[in-house]
Design a protein around this motif. Sequence first.
Motif, PDB file in Angstrom:
ATOM      1  N   SER A   1       0.830  -1.209   0.000  1.00 36.27           N
ATOM      2  CA  SER A   1       0.000   0.000   0.000  1.00 36.27           C
ATOM      3  C   SER A   1       0.864   1.258   0.000  1.00 36.27           C
ATOM      4  CB  SER A   1      -0.958   0.007   1.193  1.00 36.27           C
ATOM      5  OG  SER A   1      -0.238   0.011   2.411  1.00 36.27           O
ATOM      6  N   GLY A   2       1.994   1.229   0.710  1.00 35.01           N
ATOM      7  CA  GLY A   2       2.904   2.376   0.719  1.00 35.01           C
ATOM      8  C   GLY A   2       3.532   2.601  -0.649  1.00 35.01           C
ATOM      9  N   ALA A   3       3.875   1.509  -1.330  1.00 35.01           N
ATOM     10  CA  ALA A   3       4.462   1.613  -2.666  1.00 35.01           C
ATOM     11  C   ALA A   3       3.454   2.190  -3.660  1.00 35.01           C
ATOM     12  CB  ALA A   3       4.955   0.244  -3.132  1.00 35.01           C
ATOM     13  N   LYS A   4       2.187   1.768  -3.537  1.00 34.16           N
ATOM     14  CA  LYS A   4       1.135   2.310  -4.402  1.00 34.16           C
ATOM     15  C   LYS A   4       0.969   3.802  -4.173  1.00 34.16           C
ATOM     16  CE  LYS A   4      -2.070  -1.522  -5.175  1.00 34.16           C
ATOM     17  NZ  LYS A   4      -3.411  -2.020  -4.856  1.00 34.16           N
ATOM     18  N   LEU A   5       0.984   4.197  -2.906  1.00 32.30           N
ATOM     19  CA  LEU A   5       0.852   5.612  -2.572  1.00 32.30           C
ATOM     20  C   LEU A   5       2.025   6.397  -3.142  1.00 32.30           C
ATOM     21  CD1 LEU A   5      -0.518   7.958  -1.074  1.00 32.30           C
ATOM     22  CD2 LEU A   5       0.797   7.296   0.954  1.00 32.30           C
TER      23      LEU A   5
ATOM     24  N   GLY B   1       6.550  12.502  -8.141  1.00 25.72           N
ATOM     25  CA  GLY B   1       7.640  13.426  -7.831  1.00 25.72           C
ATOM     26  C   GLY B   1       7.393  14.314  -6.630  1.00 25.72           C
ATOM     27  N   GLU B   2       6.182  14.329  -6.110  1.00 26.06           N
ATOM     28  CA  GLU B   2       5.862  15.154  -4.940  1.00 26.06           C
ATOM     29  C   GLU B   2       6.162  14.430  -3.624  1.00 26.06           C
ATOM     30  OE1 GLU B   2       4.991  18.289  -5.444  1.00 26.06           O
ATOM     31  OE2 GLU B   2       4.959  17.930  -7.601  1.00 26.06           O
ATOM     32  N   TRP B   3       6.605  13.183  -3.708  1.00 27.17           N
ATOM     33  CA  TRP B   3       6.824  12.355  -2.520  1.00 27.17           C
ATOM     34  C   TRP B   3       7.683  13.064  -1.477  1.00 27.17           C
ATOM     35  CZ3 TRP B   3       4.714   8.185  -0.448  1.00 27.17           C
ATOM     36  CH2 TRP B   3       5.405   7.522   0.568  1.00 27.17           C
ATOM     37  N   SER B   4       8.842  13.552  -1.869  1.00 29.92           N
ATOM     38  CA  SER B   4       9.763  14.139  -0.885  1.00 29.92           C
ATOM     39  C   SER B   4       9.263  15.477  -0.349  1.00 29.92           C
ATOM     40  CB  SER B   4      11.164  14.291  -1.475  1.00 29.92           C
ATOM     41  OG  SER B   4      11.121  15.150  -2.588  1.00 29.92           O
TER      42      SER B   4
END
Length: 149
Positions: A85-89, A95-98
């Motif tokens: 689920s974390g990988a899907k998110l 690119g906004e992850w960080s």
Amino acid sequence: MSTKQIERLVAEAIALDRQIQTDTETLKGLKADLVVLAEAEPAERREATKEGGYSIVYACDGGAIARVTQPAARLKSSIDAETPSGAKLKEKVGGEWSELFEPRVQWVPVAEFRELVAKKFTPRDAKTILKACTTASAAKVSFETKEVA
């Protein structure tokens, strides 16, 4: 304190504990009823809260009120990008992850932490280490009776 005084103190504490348990269960039921009422209220009766939830106020004689607040869903304290689920998110965020998440390392005491600290350090150092890794605990009183409360 005499034995009789202690016996009276224990008996009074047990009786009060039983009454509190009964009253607590009654209060839980009343609160649950208020939540059910609030959930059935139309949207126009709901006062929005800052975080996205809502409150509804019920009044009774004497000016007292009960406010039922349904908070917005809480943010999870962490997201594990290694889980499915974390990988899907992470993929969805792209690119906004960080910008939205920051990495944190969390250290948790191991099993038998106290024993290991006592074995590996001098008593003085062990005391300092344990103090840094613990928080104060309140004393607890429990009652054992033959009757079911």
